[in-house]
Design a protein around this motif. Structure first.
Motif, mmCIF file in Angstrom:
data_model
loop_
_atom_site.group_PDB
_atom_site.id
_atom_site.type_symbol
_atom_site.label_atom_id
_atom_site.label_comp_id
_atom_site.label_asym_id
_atom_site.label_seq_id
_atom_site.Cartn_x
_atom_site.Cartn_y
_atom_site.Cartn_z
ATOM 1 N N GLU A 149 0.818 -1.214 0.000
ATOM 2 C CA GLU A 149 0.000 0.000 0.000
ATOM 3 C C GLU A 149 0.853 1.266 0.000
ATOM 4 N N GLU A 150 1.996 1.207 0.673
ATOM 5 C CA GLU A 150 2.841 2.407 0.757
ATOM 6 C C GLU A 150 3.428 2.810 -0.583
ATOM 7 N N HIS A 151 3.415 1.886 -1.551
ATOM 8 C CA HIS A 151 3.987 2.187 -2.859
ATOM 9 C C HIS A 151 2.944 2.424 -3.942
ATOM 10 N N VAL A 152 1.689 2.516 -3.556
ATOM 11 C CA VAL A 152 0.652 2.847 -4.533
ATOM 12 C C VAL A 152 0.857 4.294 -4.973
ATOM 13 N N PRO A 153 1.009 4.564 -6.278
ATOM 14 C CA PRO A 153 1.274 5.934 -6.734
ATOM 15 C C PRO A 153 0.118 6.870 -6.393
ATOM 16 N N THR A 154 0.442 8.101 -6.064
ATOM 17 C CA THR A 154 -0.591 9.105 -5.833
ATOM 18 C C THR A 154 -1.206 9.503 -7.173
ATOM 19 N N ARG A 155 -2.443 9.921 -7.135
ATOM 20 C CA ARG A 155 -3.124 10.334 -8.361
ATOM 21 C C ARG A 155 -2.462 11.589 -8.920
ATOM 22 N N ARG A 156 -2.129 11.542 -10.193
ATOM 23 C CA ARG A 156 -1.449 12.679 -10.815
ATOM 24 C C ARG A 156 -2.454 13.723 -11.282
ATOM 25 N N ASN A 157 -2.036 14.988 -11.221
ATOM 26 C CA ASN A 157 -2.903 16.054 -11.720
ATOM 27 C C ASN A 157 -2.796 16.136 -13.244
ATOM 28 N N ALA A 158 -3.565 17.044 -13.828
ATOM 29 C CA ALA A 158 -3.641 17.140 -15.284
ATOM 30 C C ALA A 158 -2.286 17.498 -15.897
ATOM 31 N N ALA A 159 -1.540 18.376 -15.234
ATOM 32 C CA ALA A 159 -0.235 18.769 -15.755
ATOM 33 C C ALA A 159 0.723 17.590 -15.799
ATOM 34 N N ALA A 160 0.719 16.772 -14.737
ATOM 35 C CA ALA A 160 1.607 15.614 -14.696
ATOM 36 C C ALA A 160 1.225 14.580 -15.750
ATOM 37 N N ARG A 161 -0.065 14.397 -15.968
ATOM 38 C CA ARG A 161 -0.510 13.447 -16.998
ATOM 39 C C ARG A 161 -0.109 13.923 -18.389
ATOM 40 N N LEU A 162 -0.258 15.208 -18.642
ATOM 41 C CA LEU A 162 0.145 15.754 -19.939
ATOM 42 C C LEU A 162 1.653 15.646 -20.114
ATOM 43 N N SER A 163 2.402 15.919 -19.064
ATOM 44 C CA SER A 163 3.859 15.820 -19.123
ATOM 45 C C SER A 163 4.292 14.391 -19.449
ATOM 46 N N ALA A 164 3.635 13.403 -18.839
ATOM 47 C CA ALA A 164 3.975 12.010 -19.107
ATOM 48 C C ALA A 164 3.701 11.648 -20.558
ATOM 49 N N ARG A 165 2.589 12.113 -21.103
ATOM 50 C CA ARG A 165 2.273 11.838 -22.511
ATOM 51 C C ARG A 165 3.295 12.489 -23.425
ATOM 52 N N TYR A 166 3.686 13.715 -23.090
ATOM 53 C CA TYR A 166 4.682 14.409 -23.912
ATOM 54 C C TYR A 166 6.026 13.690 -23.868
ATOM 55 N N CYS A 167 6.457 13.261 -22.689
ATOM 56 C CA CYS A 167 7.741 12.562 -22.579
ATOM 57 C C CYS A 167 7.741 11.269 -23.391
ATOM 58 N N ALA A 168 6.620 10.564 -23.393
ATOM 59 C CA ALA A 168 6.533 9.348 -24.206
ATOM 60 C C ALA A 168 6.658 9.671 -25.685
ATOM 61 N N MET A 169 6.063 10.779 -26.110
ATOM 62 C CA MET A 169 6.180 11.187 -27.512
ATOM 63 C C MET A 169 7.605 11.569 -27.867
ATOM 64 N N VAL A 170 8.281 12.264 -26.951
ATOM 65 C CA VAL A 170 9.674 12.653 -27.200
ATOM 66 C C VAL A 170 10.542 11.423 -27.418
ATOM 67 N N SER A 171 10.369 10.411 -26.584
ATOM 68 C CA SER A 171 11.151 9.185 -26.727
ATOM 69 C C SER A 171 10.940 8.551 -28.092
ATOM 70 N N ALA A 172 9.711 8.598 -28.574
ATOM 71 C CA ALA A 172 9.387 7.925 -29.827
ATOM 72 C C ALA A 172 9.759 8.737 -31.065
ATOM 73 N N ARG A 173 9.782 10.081 -30.957
ATOM 74 C CA ARG A 173 9.846 10.905 -32.171
ATOM 75 C C ARG A 173 10.936 11.975 -32.175
ATOM 76 N N TYR A 174 11.846 11.930 -31.214
ATOM 77 C CA TYR A 174 12.832 13.014 -31.115
ATOM 78 C C TYR A 174 13.657 13.184 -32.379
ATOM 79 N N ALA A 175 13.836 12.107 -33.152
ATOM 80 C CA ALA A 175 14.683 12.173 -34.345
ATOM 81 C C ALA A 175 13.938 12.673 -35.575
ATOM 82 N N SER A 176 12.685 13.050 -35.422
ATOM 83 C CA SER A 176 11.898 13.488 -36.585
ATOM 84 C C SER A 176 12.244 14.899 -37.029
#
Length: 274
Positions: A149-176
């Motif tokens: 239970e102590e390691h259950v992630p806290t719910r992320r706010n909208a900014a953190a969720r958007l940041s995570a999506r952006y970071c995933a895109m950067v990993s996939a497309r940085y060379a474009s």
């Protein structure tokens, strides 16, 4: 499974970076999974689109392709388990940062890593098979901790969720070669909104992270391959070799030719902001 069907390695953080701090400090992703166990020091980690404080007895699971950056300073120490992609181990599929407070649990992971290190240093037959078995036990250790239970992630706010999506895109497309504004458009937000959200979650702007990922790729190709600089520039989406040279000069303080010739420790780790 045959010997050397895939290689699991146990390394220290300096071995992982070969003495070049930028190999951890710049935002990047890797083609293999990493389990990093911090044994000394404290600093910060960028993982899953968020920046967090990091200290002793922290475990990081960084799946293949996950954008991350780690800065522990000169006094930081840690062990790294490198696990190639495609292994049959049941590793968690998302990045995780675990702060392990239970001394018995800390000792358990220390023992697993030390046993794997001894096996790696041995010359016995079936060494990789044994390393796979040790890594499987580490995977069990990880999944057991994630269930707590102590390691259950806290719910992320909208900014953190958007940041995570952006970071995933950067990993996939940085060379474009696409600018940050194109990423924002695909995410359905304005560049200003994306910049604000990523800055709040990571301490860096969206453009900073994209720049760092490109710089990391360029430095890796310059130091680890013999590809001509113009081919590297083309691979990373630059319109010309001259633009690539100016970009590297601006963000590292050195021209590509100097970065290629430099040995670890001969050049600084300067990272200019765009």
């Amino acid at each position: 499974m045959t010997e050397h069907s895939f290689d699991i390695k146990i390394q220290t953080l300096p071995q992982l970076t070969a003495g070049q701090d930028w190999k951890l400090q710049l935002a990047h992703d890797r083609p293999h999974h990493l389990l990093i166990w911090i044994t000394r020091g404290q600093g910060r980690v960028l993982l899953d689109g968020q920046r967090r404080g990091l200290g002793v007895h922290n475990a990081l699971l960084i799946p293949s392709g996950a954008l991350f950056a780690l800065d522990l300073g000169r006094q930081g120490m840690g062990q790294v388990v490198v696990i190639p992609q495609g292994t049959p181990l049941r590793l968690p599929e998302i990045p995780r940062h675990l702060r392990i407070r239970d001394v018995h649990v800390q000792t358990e992971l220390n023992g697993l890593i030390e046993a794997a290190q001894r096996e790696q240093n041995s010359q016995r037959p079936l060494r990789q098979d044994a390393l796979e078995a040790h890594a499987a036990l580490m995977s069990v250790w990880l999944r057991r901790q994630i269930m707590q239970e102590e390691h259950v992630p806290t719910r992320r706010n909208a900014a953190a969720r958007l940041s995570a999506r952006y970071c995933a895109m950067v990993s996939a497309r940085y060379a474009s070669g696409a600018p940050m504004a194109d990423y924002a458009a695909e995410l359905g937000v304005t560049p200003t909104h994306l910049t604000r959200a990523v800055k709040a979650a990571t301490g860096k702007t969206a453009a900073d992270l994209l720049t760092e990922r490109v710089v990391y790729a360029a430095r890796s190709l310059l130091s680890e391959t013999i590809q001509p600089a113009q081919d590297i520039a083309r691979h990373l989406g630059f319109g010309s070799a001259a633009y690539f040279t100016r970009f590297m000069q601006q963000h590292t303080g050195h021209a590509p030719s100097k970065l290629r010739a430099a040995k670890p420790g001969q050049e600084n780790n300067r990272q200019s902001r765009p």
